[in-house]
Design an enzyme around this catalytic site. Structure first.
Site, PDB file in Angstrom:
ATOM      1  N   MET A  88      -4.735  -6.968  -1.388  1.00 23.23           N
ATOM      2  CA  MET A  88      -4.023  -6.569  -0.184  1.00 23.23           C
ATOM      3  C   MET A  88      -4.676  -5.323   0.403  1.00 23.23           C
ATOM      4  O   MET A  88      -4.877  -4.340  -0.316  1.00 23.23           O
ATOM      5  CB  MET A  88      -2.560  -6.263  -0.513  1.00 23.23           C
ATOM      6  CG  MET A  88      -1.810  -7.451  -1.079  1.00 23.23           C
ATOM      7  SD  MET A  88      -0.086  -7.032  -1.504  1.00 23.23           S
ATOM      8  CE  MET A  88      -0.355  -5.971  -2.920  1.00 23.23           C
ATOM      9  N   PHE A 175       0.731   0.999  -0.879  1.00 19.62           N
ATOM     10  CA  PHE A 175      -0.635   1.048  -0.352  1.00 19.62           C
ATOM     11  C   PHE A 175      -1.553   0.036  -1.055  1.00 19.62           C
ATOM     12  O   PHE A 175      -1.133  -0.653  -1.968  1.00 19.62           O
ATOM     13  CB  PHE A 175      -1.180   2.476  -0.351  1.00 19.62           C
ATOM     14  CG  PHE A 175      -0.252   3.432   0.359  1.00 19.62           C
ATOM     15  CD1 PHE A 175      -0.094   3.368   1.732  1.00 19.62           C
ATOM     16  CD2 PHE A 175       0.529   4.323  -0.355  1.00 19.62           C
ATOM     17  CE1 PHE A 175       0.806   4.212   2.389  1.00 19.62           C
ATOM     18  CE2 PHE A 175       1.440   5.171   0.285  1.00 19.62           C
ATOM     19  CZ  PHE A 175       1.575   5.115   1.663  1.00 19.62           C
ATOM     20  N   SER A 176      -2.801  -0.088  -0.559  1.00 22.07           N
ATOM     21  CA  SER A 176      -3.644  -1.247  -0.885  1.00 22.07           C
ATOM     22  C   SER A 176      -3.821  -1.449  -2.386  1.00 22.07           C
ATOM     23  O   SER A 176      -3.918  -0.506  -3.145  1.00 22.07           O
ATOM     24  CB  SER A 176      -5.017  -1.097  -0.226  1.00 22.07           C
ATOM     25  OG  SER A 176      -5.653   0.084  -0.656  1.00 22.07           O
ATOM     26  N   SER A 177      -3.860  -2.719  -2.797  1.00 14.94           N
ATOM     27  CA  SER A 177      -3.839  -3.048  -4.208  1.00 14.94           C
ATOM     28  C   SER A 177      -4.007  -4.558  -4.406  1.00 14.94           C
ATOM     29  O   SER A 177      -4.423  -5.256  -3.488  1.00 14.94           O
ATOM     30  CB  SER A 177      -2.517  -2.573  -4.814  1.00 14.94           C
ATOM     31  OG  SER A 177      -1.465  -2.864  -3.916  1.00 14.94           O
ATOM     32  N   ARG A 178      -3.646  -5.058  -5.606  1.00 11.28           N
ATOM     33  CA  ARG A 178      -3.863  -6.468  -5.919  1.00 11.28           C
ATOM     34  C   ARG A 178      -2.692  -7.025  -6.720  1.00 11.28           C
ATOM     35  O   ARG A 178      -2.055  -6.312  -7.495  1.00 11.28           O
ATOM     36  CB  ARG A 178      -5.159  -6.595  -6.731  1.00 11.28           C
ATOM     37  CG  ARG A 178      -5.569  -8.014  -7.073  1.00 11.28           C
ATOM     38  CD  ARG A 178      -6.916  -7.991  -7.781  1.00 11.28           C
ATOM     39  NE  ARG A 178      -6.901  -8.703  -9.038  1.00 11.28           N
ATOM     40  CZ  ARG A 178      -7.867  -8.665  -9.943  1.00 11.28           C
ATOM     41  NH1 ARG A 178      -8.938  -7.917  -9.734  1.00 11.28           N
ATOM     42  NH2 ARG A 178      -7.769  -9.338 -11.062  1.00 11.28           N
TER      43      ARG A 178
END
Length: 222
Positions: A88, A175-178
């Site tokens: 993401m 916040f951005s990650s998986r």
């Protein structure tokens, strides 16, 4: 607009800064206020309902973003399992959803690093496992939220004993990650309906066809 839990806590910092800067340096105040609204937009949580029949026929995506991993691996019990990971970025919705129905068996936080979430080394990052079971071991699957370089908080909305429907929210990441899905043992890679590089929408994109539903379809009279 519905927001994920904690949205206002994150937005409060730039909002307060905007008030302080309004006196000291008004142009910077505008930037800080815009950042506060951007944070709120990041935590947006739109309503989504899987198509009728999805819970029986297929697993749905757990996260919005880009499919970064599709592979078969051996689990701790020696069974072949398929892992599908979705990365993401900061513009994606970060609320995560259950791909299949089941009962939450355990929620486990694992400390680790904060490498970029789209790399292989991210598998040693801080993460949160949500283990979901069913009527037998063939229905169990694992959801893993993986922190990234910016993402420092994986949040679970569920506890052991909770029931999840397909497409139901189970958590979010700040916040951005998986997010990885380790599918039940009955799935293999031929059942997966996405490829690396594809875009997915949590609760909507069909992730994998349930082989049991496919075999039942084949048994129907022509």
């Amino acid at each position: 607009m519905r927001l994920a839990p904690g949205a206002y806590d994150y937005a409060a910092v730039p909002a307060v800064l905007a008030l302080v800067l309004l006196v000291a340096f008004p142009p910077a105040s505008v930037v800080a206020l815009a950042l506060a609204f951007a944070v709120l937009a990041f935590f947006r949580d739109p309503e989504r309902t899987p198509a009728e029949g999805v819970a029986r026929d297929a697993a749905v995506a757990a996260a919005d973003g880009t499919v970064s991993v599709v592979r078969t691996e051996t689990d701790e019990d020696g069974r072949e399992r398929v892992r599908v990971g979705v990365f993401m970025n900061v513009t994606d919705v970060h609320v995560n959803r259950a791909p299949l129905p089941g009962t939450v068996e355990a929620v486990e936080h694992v400390p680790g690093g904060h490498m970029p979430a789209f790399t292989k080394t991210a598998e040693r990052n801080e993460r949160l496992h949500v283990d979901v079971g069913g009527l037998n071991s063939e229905n169990e699957y694992r959801l893993t939220q993986i922190a990234g370089t910016v993402a420092r908080r994986c949040h679970s909305h569920v506890d052991a004993g909770d029931e999840l429907a397909a497409g139901e929210r189970f958590g979010h990441i700040a916040f951005s990650s998986r997010v990885d899905v380790l599918l039940p043992p009955r799935f293999d890679e031929t059942d997966v309906l996405v490829d690396e590089g594809d875009r997915s929408v949590a609760g909507r994109t069909l992730l994998a066809r349930d082989p049991r539903a496919a075999s039942h379809d084949g048994d129907e009279p022509q």
